[in-house]
Scaffold this active site. Sequence first.
Site, PDB file in Angstrom:
ATOM      1  N   PRO A 148      69.931  11.810 -37.453  1.00  0.00           N
ATOM      2  CA  PRO A 148      70.332  11.598 -38.837  1.00  0.00           C
ATOM      3  C   PRO A 148      69.366  12.230 -39.842  1.00  0.00           C
ATOM      4  O   PRO A 148      69.783  12.660 -40.909  1.00  0.00           O
ATOM      5  CB  PRO A 148      70.358  10.080 -38.959  1.00  0.00           C
ATOM      6  CG  PRO A 148      70.722   9.627 -37.592  1.00  0.00           C
ATOM      7  CD  PRO A 148      70.005  10.574 -36.669  1.00  0.00           C
ATOM      8  N   HIS A 164      56.684  10.634 -30.638  1.00  0.00           N
ATOM      9  CA  HIS A 164      56.857  11.233 -29.317  1.00  0.00           C
ATOM     10  C   HIS A 164      55.534  11.531 -28.633  1.00  0.00           C
ATOM     11  O   HIS A 164      54.670  12.151 -29.214  1.00  0.00           O
ATOM     12  CB  HIS A 164      57.650  12.524 -29.422  1.00  0.00           C
ATOM     13  CG  HIS A 164      58.976  12.340 -30.092  1.00  0.00           C
ATOM     14  ND1 HIS A 164      59.682  13.362 -30.643  1.00  0.00           N
ATOM     15  CD2 HIS A 164      59.715  11.243 -30.280  1.00  0.00           C
ATOM     16  CE1 HIS A 164      60.798  12.893 -31.157  1.00  0.00           C
ATOM     17  NE2 HIS A 164      60.838  11.598 -30.958  1.00  0.00           N
TER      18      HIS A 164
END
Length: 359
Positions: free
Chosen positions: A195, A329
Amino acid sequence: MRGQLLRSALSVMFTILCLLTLLSTLIWYIIDNSNVGPQRPPLEKKIVPQPSDTCKGCRETINKVIEQYSHTWKRQEDNYREFRSQLNSRCHGYDKAIITQANTPLGSRLLYDGDKRKSLQVSPEIFSTFAKEDPFSNKTLDTCAVIGNGGILTNSSCGNMIDSAQFVIRCNLPPLDNGYEKHVGIKTDLVTANPSILIEKYGALMARRRPFVESLRRYGNSLLLLPAFSYGHNTPVSLRAFYTIEDFKSPTRPVFFNPEYLQSLALFWRSQGLRAVRLSSGLIMASLALELCTDVHLYGFWPFSNHPHDLHVLTNHYYDDRKTKTKFHAMPAEFELLLRLHSQGVLRLHLGECHPGEK
Ligand SMILES: *[C@@H]1O[C@H](CO)[C@@H](O)[C@H](O)[C@H]1NC(C)=O
Ligand SMILES: *[C@@H]1O[C@H](CO)[C@@H](O)[C@H](O)[C@H]1NC(C)=O
C-alpha cells in the site's frame, strides 16, 4: 557586606585568569607559527570514496557467500520434498495464501497479521471482493521465477531466462520498460503491491486513478496481490485498488493476502531461526513458490551494496537507489536462509549475469 566583597574579588581574579590563559594561547600560537620547518599537511585531506569504503568489510562476507554459492548447483529432490512438505503442512499456501470466498466465509473474522489488536468481520461488501476460487488450487506449476528487484539485476542479461519460466512472480509493482526488459524480463503472472507505493505514487487513489490503471498494463492479466489485512490502514487503499481495477475494466486480477497465511509463514521462518519483525515480500513470494512450483529460481536477491564479482557499487533496486525507510526487514538473515536452501538444492539463487543457453 563581606560576602559581596569576596564575590567581587573572586570575579576579578577569574577575569584575570581568563585573560592570562588567552594571552598564553596567543603567545604559543605566535611561537608555533613562526617555526620554520617542514610544511604541515593540510588538516582536511579530501577523502574520495572508494568501493571498499562503502563495502565496510563486505569483501570477506561476500567471499564466504560466493564460496558457498559457487559449488556446482544440483537439485536435491529429497531436500526439496522435505522442505516443501514442512511448508505445506504448516502454512497451506496452496489454498490459504490468498483470501477466497471458500476459505473466508461471510461473517467470519479476519485477524490482522501486522496489528494483533485489529480484526475485521467480513461484511457482504468486503466478501464480494474476495476471489471466488483459489487461483492455485489443483494446479501444478513447474518452473517459477521470483524476482527480488535488487540492483544486482542491472546489466545482468537475465531477461530471457526469467521469461522462460512458466510462472513469474514480481514484487511491489516494479518497472519493466525503459530498457530493463533485457535484464529483468517482461513476463508477469503475479505481482505484489505494498500500500505504501499506492499512497506515494498514486495519491492513495483518492484523486485521479487512471495513472494507476495504466501502470498496471505492463503486467497484463496477472494477479495483483495486496496485503489488505496486514495493517488497519492497508484495508481502505487496497479496496480502492480493487474497485479501481473493476471500474476501469482492467484485465489485472486483484487478490488479497490471507493474514492467517502470513502469520503462519512468519512463525514457520521463526522456527527456522529467522529473527525479523516482518518478512520481506521477496521471502514471502519465494516461500509461496516453494509450495506451488517444482522448480524455484530466484533472481535479484542480493542484500549487499557491492557486486559479488568485482565489488562495484550497486544501487538498492535495479530501477532506483532509494533506501527502504523501514527497519523491518532483516535482509542479510533472510538471505542466509535462502543461501542455505540453494546449497541444499531446494531452490536456485541466480547471482550475477545470465548467459544464453544457461538453465
Ligand atoms: C480440486 O480437486 C479436488 C479433488 O481432486 C476437487 O474436489 C475440487 O473441486 C477441485 N477444485 C477446483 C477449484 O477445481
Ligand atoms: C550497464 O550497461 C550500460 C551499457 O553498456 C552502461 O552504460 C552502464 O554504465 C552499465 N551500468 C552499470 C551499473 O554497470
